[in-house]
Design a protein around this motif. Structure first.
Motif, mmCIF file in Angstrom:
data_model
loop_
_atom_site.group_PDB
_atom_site.id
_atom_site.type_symbol
_atom_site.label_atom_id
_atom_site.label_comp_id
_atom_site.label_asym_id
_atom_site.label_seq_id
_atom_site.Cartn_x
_atom_site.Cartn_y
_atom_site.Cartn_z
ATOM 1 N N ASN A 166 33.812 5.093 18.460
ATOM 2 C CA ASN A 166 33.101 4.105 19.278
ATOM 3 C C ASN A 166 31.696 3.820 18.728
ATOM 4 O OD1 ASN A 166 33.301 2.335 21.359
ATOM 5 N ND2 ASN A 166 32.720 3.766 22.975
ATOM 6 N N CYS A 167 31.551 3.899 17.408
ATOM 7 C CA CYS A 167 30.225 3.719 16.797
ATOM 8 C C CYS A 167 29.618 2.355 17.133
ATOM 9 C CB CYS A 167 30.315 3.885 15.287
ATOM 10 S SG CYS A 167 31.353 5.253 14.728
ATOM 11 N N PHE A 168 30.472 1.319 17.196
ATOM 12 C CA PHE A 168 29.961 -0.028 17.480
ATOM 13 C C PHE A 168 29.335 -0.128 18.869
ATOM 14 C CE2 PHE A 168 32.704 -1.472 13.958
ATOM 15 C CZ PHE A 168 31.833 -2.346 13.336
ATOM 16 N N ALA A 169 29.681 0.799 19.763
ATOM 17 C CA ALA A 169 29.093 0.751 21.112
ATOM 18 C C ALA A 169 27.584 0.954 21.045
ATOM 19 C CB ALA A 169 29.732 1.819 22.003
ATOM 20 N N CYS A 170 27.106 1.645 20.015
ATOM 21 C CA CYS A 170 25.679 1.960 19.907
ATOM 22 C C CYS A 170 25.018 1.454 18.635
ATOM 23 C CB CYS A 170 25.470 3.467 19.978
ATOM 24 S SG CYS A 170 25.926 4.193 21.550
ATOM 25 N N HIS A 171 25.813 1.064 17.633
ATOM 26 C CA HIS A 171 25.223 0.711 16.325
ATOM 27 C C HIS A 171 25.755 -0.613 15.810
ATOM 28 C CE1 HIS A 171 23.537 4.709 15.417
ATOM 29 N NE2 HIS A 171 24.672 5.255 15.805
ATOM 30 N N GLN A 172 24.893 -1.361 15.123
ATOM 31 C CA GLN A 172 25.387 -2.414 14.238
ATOM 32 C C GLN A 172 25.876 -1.723 12.967
ATOM 33 O OE1 GLN A 172 22.556 -4.995 12.195
ATOM 34 N NE2 GLN A 172 23.937 -6.719 12.484
ATOM 35 N N ASN A 180 20.951 11.336 21.699
ATOM 36 C CA ASN A 180 21.859 10.623 22.600
ATOM 37 C C ASN A 180 23.198 10.322 21.945
ATOM 38 O OD1 ASN A 180 20.334 10.362 24.965
ATOM 39 N ND2 ASN A 180 19.134 8.719 24.039
ATOM 40 N N MET A 181 23.323 10.684 20.679
ATOM 41 C CA MET A 181 24.586 10.402 19.974
ATOM 42 C C MET A 181 25.583 11.534 20.219
ATOM 43 S SD MET A 181 25.048 9.363 16.022
ATOM 44 C CE MET A 181 26.279 10.155 15.017
ATOM 45 N N PRO A 182 26.857 11.201 20.491
ATOM 46 C CA PRO A 182 27.845 12.259 20.718
ATOM 47 C C PRO A 182 27.936 13.214 19.525
ATOM 48 C CG PRO A 182 28.758 10.095 21.250
ATOM 49 C CD PRO A 182 27.441 9.849 20.590
HETATM 50 C C1 HEC Z 1 26.193 6.754 22.583
HETATM 51 C C2 HEC Z 1 25.577 6.098 21.464
HETATM 52 C C3 HEC Z 1 25.980 6.443 20.059
HETATM 53 C C4 HEC Z 1 27.245 6.455 19.508
HETATM 54 C C5 HEC Z 1 28.567 6.213 20.213
HETATM 55 C C6 HEC Z 1 27.065 6.714 18.110
HETATM 56 N N1 HEC Z 1 25.737 6.882 17.827
HETATM 57 FE FE1 HEC Z 1 24.922 7.209 15.974
HETATM 58 N N2 HEC Z 1 23.067 7.314 16.798
HETATM 59 C C7 HEC Z 1 22.768 7.078 18.117
HETATM 60 C C8 HEC Z 1 21.335 7.187 18.302
HETATM 61 C C9 HEC Z 1 20.607 6.984 19.628
HETATM 62 C C10 HEC Z 1 20.771 7.479 17.052
HETATM 63 C C11 HEC Z 1 19.269 7.650 16.703
HETATM 64 C C12 HEC Z 1 18.714 8.890 17.303
HETATM 65 C C13 HEC Z 1 19.301 10.103 16.676
HETATM 66 O O1 HEC Z 1 19.290 10.191 15.425
HETATM 67 O O2 HEC Z 1 19.815 10.934 17.389
HETATM 68 C C14 HEC Z 1 21.889 7.564 16.123
HETATM 69 C C15 HEC Z 1 21.759 7.850 14.770
HETATM 70 C C16 HEC Z 1 22.783 7.754 13.838
HETATM 71 C C17 HEC Z 1 22.638 7.957 12.422
HETATM 72 C C18 HEC Z 1 21.332 8.269 11.699
HETATM 73 C C19 HEC Z 1 20.615 6.969 11.429
HETATM 74 C C20 HEC Z 1 19.344 7.166 10.612
HETATM 75 O O3 HEC Z 1 18.283 7.151 11.218
HETATM 76 O O4 HEC Z 1 19.451 7.350 9.398
HETATM 77 C C21 HEC Z 1 23.880 7.782 11.856
HETATM 78 C C22 HEC Z 1 24.246 7.870 10.370
HETATM 79 C C23 HEC Z 1 24.799 7.497 12.937
HETATM 80 N N3 HEC Z 1 24.104 7.489 14.128
HETATM 81 C C24 HEC Z 1 26.157 7.272 12.763
HETATM 82 C C25 HEC Z 1 27.059 7.087 13.811
HETATM 83 C C26 HEC Z 1 28.492 6.959 13.625
HETATM 84 C C27 HEC Z 1 29.195 6.919 12.285
HETATM 85 C C28 HEC Z 1 29.051 6.838 14.873
HETATM 86 C C29 HEC Z 1 30.504 6.771 15.247
HETATM 87 C C30 HEC Z 1 31.359 7.826 14.734
HETATM 88 C C31 HEC Z 1 27.944 6.889 15.836
HETATM 89 N N4 HEC Z 1 26.779 7.045 15.158
HETATM 90 C C32 HEC Z 1 28.110 6.788 17.212
HETATM 91 C C33 HEC Z 1 23.658 6.789 19.116
HETATM 92 C C34 HEC Z 1 25.048 6.715 18.980
#
Ligand code: HEC
Length: 201
Positions: free
Chosen positions: A117-123, A170-172
Protein backbone atom coordinates in the motif's frame (compact mmCIF):
# COMPACT_ATOMS: atom_id res chain seq x y z
CA UNK A 1 -39.13 29.41 15.87
CA UNK A 2 -35.87 31.27 15.63
CA UNK A 3 -35.68 31.47 19.42
CA UNK A 4 -36.13 27.72 19.74
CA UNK A 5 -33.38 27.12 17.25
CA UNK A 6 -31.06 29.34 19.23
CA UNK A 7 -31.78 27.53 22.49
CA UNK A 8 -31.20 24.24 20.76
CA UNK A 9 -27.92 25.47 19.33
CA UNK A 10 -26.72 26.53 22.79
CA UNK A 11 -27.59 23.11 24.23
CA UNK A 12 -25.76 21.38 21.40
CA UNK A 13 -22.68 23.43 22.15
CA UNK A 14 -22.81 22.54 25.82
CA UNK A 15 -23.19 18.79 25.27
CA UNK A 16 -19.70 17.97 23.95
CA UNK A 17 -18.13 19.51 27.06
CA UNK A 18 -19.40 16.67 29.22
CA UNK A 19 -18.45 14.13 26.54
CA UNK A 20 -14.86 15.30 26.56
CA UNK A 21 -14.05 13.44 29.78
CA UNK A 22 -11.51 10.74 28.97
CA UNK A 23 -12.65 7.16 29.47
CA UNK A 24 -10.39 5.16 31.80
CA UNK A 25 -7.49 3.22 30.25
CA UNK A 26 -9.19 -0.01 31.38
CA UNK A 27 -12.32 0.92 29.38
CA UNK A 28 -10.24 1.71 26.30
CA UNK A 29 -8.25 -1.54 26.62
CA UNK A 30 -11.41 -3.64 27.06
CA UNK A 31 -13.03 -2.00 24.04
CA UNK A 32 -9.95 -2.57 21.89
CA UNK A 33 -9.76 -6.21 22.91
CA UNK A 34 -13.44 -6.67 22.05
CA UNK A 35 -12.94 -5.31 18.53
CA UNK A 36 -10.25 -7.97 17.98
CA UNK A 37 -12.77 -10.64 19.02
CA UNK A 38 -12.65 -12.93 15.97
CA UNK A 39 -9.10 -12.15 14.89
CA UNK A 40 -6.54 -14.98 14.65
CA UNK A 41 -4.13 -15.49 17.59
CA UNK A 42 -1.16 -13.73 15.94
CA UNK A 43 -3.34 -10.64 15.62
CA UNK A 44 -4.49 -10.92 19.23
CA UNK A 45 -0.84 -10.80 20.26
CA UNK A 46 -0.47 -7.44 18.49
CA UNK A 47 -2.97 -5.73 20.81
CA UNK A 48 -0.14 -5.39 23.31
CA UNK A 49 2.32 -2.88 21.85
CA UNK A 50 5.93 -4.08 21.64
CA UNK A 51 8.56 -2.21 23.70
CA UNK A 52 9.31 0.39 21.01
CA UNK A 53 5.68 1.12 20.20
CA UNK A 54 4.95 1.39 23.93
CA UNK A 55 7.47 4.26 24.13
CA UNK A 56 5.91 5.95 21.09
CA UNK A 57 2.44 5.64 22.60
CA UNK A 58 3.54 6.93 26.00
CA UNK A 59 5.38 9.92 24.53
CA UNK A 60 2.86 10.60 21.73
CA UNK A 61 5.53 9.86 19.13
CA UNK A 62 7.94 12.25 20.76
CA UNK A 63 10.63 10.06 22.37
CA UNK A 64 13.55 11.63 24.26
CA UNK A 65 16.94 11.28 22.64
CA UNK A 66 17.84 8.41 25.01
CA UNK A 67 14.56 6.67 24.10
CA UNK A 68 15.23 7.27 20.39
CA UNK A 69 18.66 5.63 20.72
CA UNK A 70 17.06 2.70 22.54
CA UNK A 71 14.45 2.26 19.77
CA UNK A 72 17.02 2.52 16.95
CA UNK A 73 19.22 -0.08 18.64
CA UNK A 74 16.41 -2.53 19.37
CA UNK A 75 14.70 -2.18 15.98
CA UNK A 76 18.00 -2.27 14.08
CA UNK A 77 18.76 -5.64 15.67
CA UNK A 78 15.45 -7.01 14.34
CA UNK A 79 16.27 -6.33 10.67
CA UNK A 80 16.96 -9.47 8.63
CA UNK A 81 18.78 -8.67 5.39
CA UNK A 82 18.43 -11.12 2.46
CA UNK A 83 20.69 -14.17 2.97
CA UNK A 84 21.73 -14.16 -0.71
CA UNK A 85 22.88 -10.52 -0.47
CA UNK A 86 20.55 -9.50 -3.32
CA UNK A 87 18.26 -6.56 -2.57
CA UNK A 88 16.46 -6.15 -5.89
CA UNK A 89 13.76 -8.41 -7.34
CA UNK A 90 11.33 -7.77 -10.19
CA UNK A 91 10.06 -4.17 -10.46
CA UNK A 92 6.85 -5.23 -12.27
CA UNK A 93 5.89 -7.42 -9.32
CA UNK A 94 7.02 -4.57 -7.05
CA UNK A 95 4.44 -2.28 -8.64
CA UNK A 96 1.73 -4.80 -7.74
CA UNK A 97 2.97 -4.88 -4.12
CA UNK A 98 3.14 -1.07 -3.94
CA UNK A 99 -0.35 -0.68 -5.36
CA UNK A 100 -2.06 -3.38 -3.27
CA UNK A 101 -3.80 -2.25 -0.11
CA UNK A 102 -5.44 -5.56 0.70
CA UNK A 103 -4.46 -8.00 3.43
CA UNK A 104 -4.66 -7.70 7.18
CA UNK A 105 -8.28 -6.57 7.08
CA UNK A 106 -11.20 -8.30 8.78
CA UNK A 107 -13.06 -8.42 5.47
CA UNK A 108 -10.25 -10.31 3.68
CA UNK A 109 -10.70 -13.98 2.86
CA UNK A 110 -8.24 -16.19 4.79
CA UNK A 111 -4.93 -16.49 2.95
CA UNK A 112 -5.25 -13.11 1.18
CA UNK A 113 -1.77 -11.92 0.17
CA UNK A 114 -1.00 -8.59 1.82
CA UNK A 115 0.25 -5.61 -0.16
CA UNK A 116 2.52 -2.74 0.89
CA UNK A 117 0.00 0.00 0.00
CA UNK A 118 2.96 2.33 -0.62
CA UNK A 119 0.87 4.59 -2.90
CA UNK A 120 -1.42 5.35 0.06
CA UNK A 121 1.40 7.47 1.53
CA UNK A 122 3.95 8.07 -1.25
CA UNK A 123 4.23 9.30 -4.79
CA UNK A 124 6.28 6.67 -6.70
CA UNK A 125 5.69 6.54 -10.47
CA UNK A 126 5.23 10.25 -11.28
CA UNK A 127 2.66 9.31 -13.97
CA UNK A 128 0.39 7.65 -11.38
CA UNK A 129 -2.40 10.16 -10.68
CA UNK A 130 -3.52 8.95 -7.26
CA UNK A 131 -1.25 8.83 -4.21
CA UNK A 132 -1.08 9.96 -0.59
CA UNK A 133 1.30 12.53 0.84
CA UNK A 134 1.84 11.39 4.43
CA UNK A 135 5.31 10.21 3.34
CA UNK A 136 7.77 12.01 1.03
CA UNK A 137 7.67 11.57 -2.74
CA UNK A 138 9.75 8.59 -3.85
CA UNK A 139 9.70 9.54 -7.55
CA UNK A 140 13.15 9.02 -9.15
CA UNK A 141 14.27 7.50 -5.83
CA UNK A 142 17.00 5.24 -7.28
CA UNK A 143 18.05 7.58 -10.06
CA UNK A 144 18.47 10.59 -7.71
CA UNK A 145 20.64 8.42 -5.45
CA UNK A 146 22.74 7.14 -8.37
CA UNK A 147 21.69 3.57 -7.50
CA UNK A 148 24.26 3.69 -4.67
CA UNK A 149 24.67 0.26 -2.96
CA UNK A 150 24.73 1.70 0.61
CA UNK A 151 21.50 3.61 -0.06
CA UNK A 152 19.95 0.43 -1.45
CA UNK A 153 20.78 -1.40 1.78
CA UNK A 154 19.41 1.49 3.88
CA UNK A 155 16.15 1.49 1.91
CA UNK A 156 15.75 -2.27 2.46
CA UNK A 157 16.28 -1.70 6.19
CA UNK A 158 13.75 1.15 6.17
CA UNK A 159 11.08 -0.95 4.45
CA UNK A 160 11.80 -4.04 6.58
CA UNK A 161 11.58 -2.04 9.81
CA UNK A 162 10.86 1.69 9.50
CA UNK A 163 11.70 2.25 13.17
CA UNK A 164 15.26 1.04 12.60
CA UNK A 165 15.70 4.29 10.64
CA UNK A 166 13.25 6.73 12.26
CA UNK A 167 12.03 6.14 15.84
CA UNK A 168 8.21 6.22 16.04
CA UNK A 169 7.96 6.37 12.25
CA UNK A 170 4.43 6.53 10.85
CA UNK A 171 5.43 4.02 8.19
CA UNK A 172 4.38 0.39 8.77
CA UNK A 173 7.13 -2.07 9.77
CA UNK A 174 6.61 -4.38 6.83
CA UNK A 175 9.18 -7.12 7.47
CA UNK A 176 9.19 -7.18 11.25
CA UNK A 177 5.39 -7.35 11.40
CA UNK A 178 5.26 -9.95 8.60
CA UNK A 179 3.09 -7.83 6.31
CA UNK A 180 5.47 -8.46 3.40
CA UNK A 181 7.84 -11.41 2.91
CA UNK A 182 11.45 -11.11 1.73
CA UNK A 183 10.61 -11.58 -1.96
CA UNK A 184 7.87 -8.92 -1.86
CA UNK A 185 10.29 -6.45 -0.24
CA UNK A 186 12.91 -7.24 -2.92
CA UNK A 187 10.31 -6.66 -5.63
CA UNK A 188 9.19 -3.34 -4.18
CA UNK A 189 12.88 -2.42 -3.80
CA UNK A 190 13.34 -3.07 -7.54
CA UNK A 191 10.37 -0.79 -8.20
CA UNK A 192 12.35 1.94 -6.35
CA UNK A 193 15.84 1.13 -7.68
CA UNK A 194 15.65 -0.59 -11.08
CA UNK A 195 16.66 1.93 -13.79
CA UNK A 196 13.90 0.41 -15.97
CA UNK A 197 11.20 1.04 -13.34
CA UNK A 198 8.75 3.87 -14.18
CA UNK A 199 9.73 5.37 -10.79
CA UNK A 200 13.10 6.30 -12.37
CA UNK A 201 11.87 7.33 -15.83
C1 HEC B 1 1.10 4.87 6.38
C2 HEC B 1 1.97 5.60 5.49
C3 HEC B 1 3.11 4.91 4.80
C4 HEC B 1 3.08 3.76 4.03
C5 HEC B 1 1.89 2.85 3.76
C6 HEC B 1 4.40 3.61 3.50
N1 HEC B 1 5.21 4.61 3.95
FE1 HEC B 1 7.17 4.91 3.45
N2 HEC B 1 7.26 6.52 4.68
C7 HEC B 1 6.19 7.06 5.36
C8 HEC B 1 6.64 8.24 6.08
C9 HEC B 1 5.75 9.12 6.95
C10 HEC B 1 8.00 8.41 5.79
C11 HEC B 1 8.94 9.55 6.28
C12 HEC B 1 9.20 9.45 7.74
C13 HEC B 1 10.01 8.25 8.06
O1 HEC B 1 11.08 8.06 7.42
O2 HEC B 1 9.60 7.47 8.88
C14 HEC B 1 8.37 7.31 4.92
C15 HEC B 1 9.65 7.11 4.41
C16 HEC B 1 9.97 6.18 3.43
C17 HEC B 1 11.27 6.02 2.83
C18 HEC B 1 12.49 6.88 3.14
C19 HEC B 1 12.42 8.13 2.29
C20 HEC B 1 13.66 9.00 2.44
O3 HEC B 1 13.57 9.98 3.17
O4 HEC B 1 14.69 8.67 1.85
C21 HEC B 1 11.18 5.00 1.92
C22 HEC B 1 12.29 4.46 1.01
C23 HEC B 1 9.82 4.50 1.98
N3 HEC B 1 9.11 5.23 2.91
C24 HEC B 1 9.35 3.44 1.21
C25 HEC B 1 8.07 2.90 1.34
C26 HEC B 1 7.61 1.74 0.61
C27 HEC B 1 8.42 1.00 -0.44
C28 HEC B 1 6.33 1.48 1.02
C29 HEC B 1 5.44 0.33 0.64
C30 HEC B 1 5.99 -1.01 0.81
C31 HEC B 1 5.99 2.50 2.01
N4 HEC B 1 7.06 3.33 2.17
C32 HEC B 1 4.76 2.58 2.66
C33 HEC B 1 4.91 6.58 5.39
C34 HEC B 1 4.46 5.42 4.74
Amino acid sequence: MLKHTLVFAVLLCAAPLAAQERPSQATVDAYLKATFGKAPPEWQARIKPDDSLAICNATRNNPSSAQSDEILKREGARVVLPADGKFLGDWKKGYVVANNGRGGQFSDAPGTVSGGNCFACHQLDPKEVSYGTLGPSLAAYGKDRKYDPETIKDAYTKIYNSMAAVPCSNMPRFGVNKVLDEQQIKDVMAYLFDPESPVNK
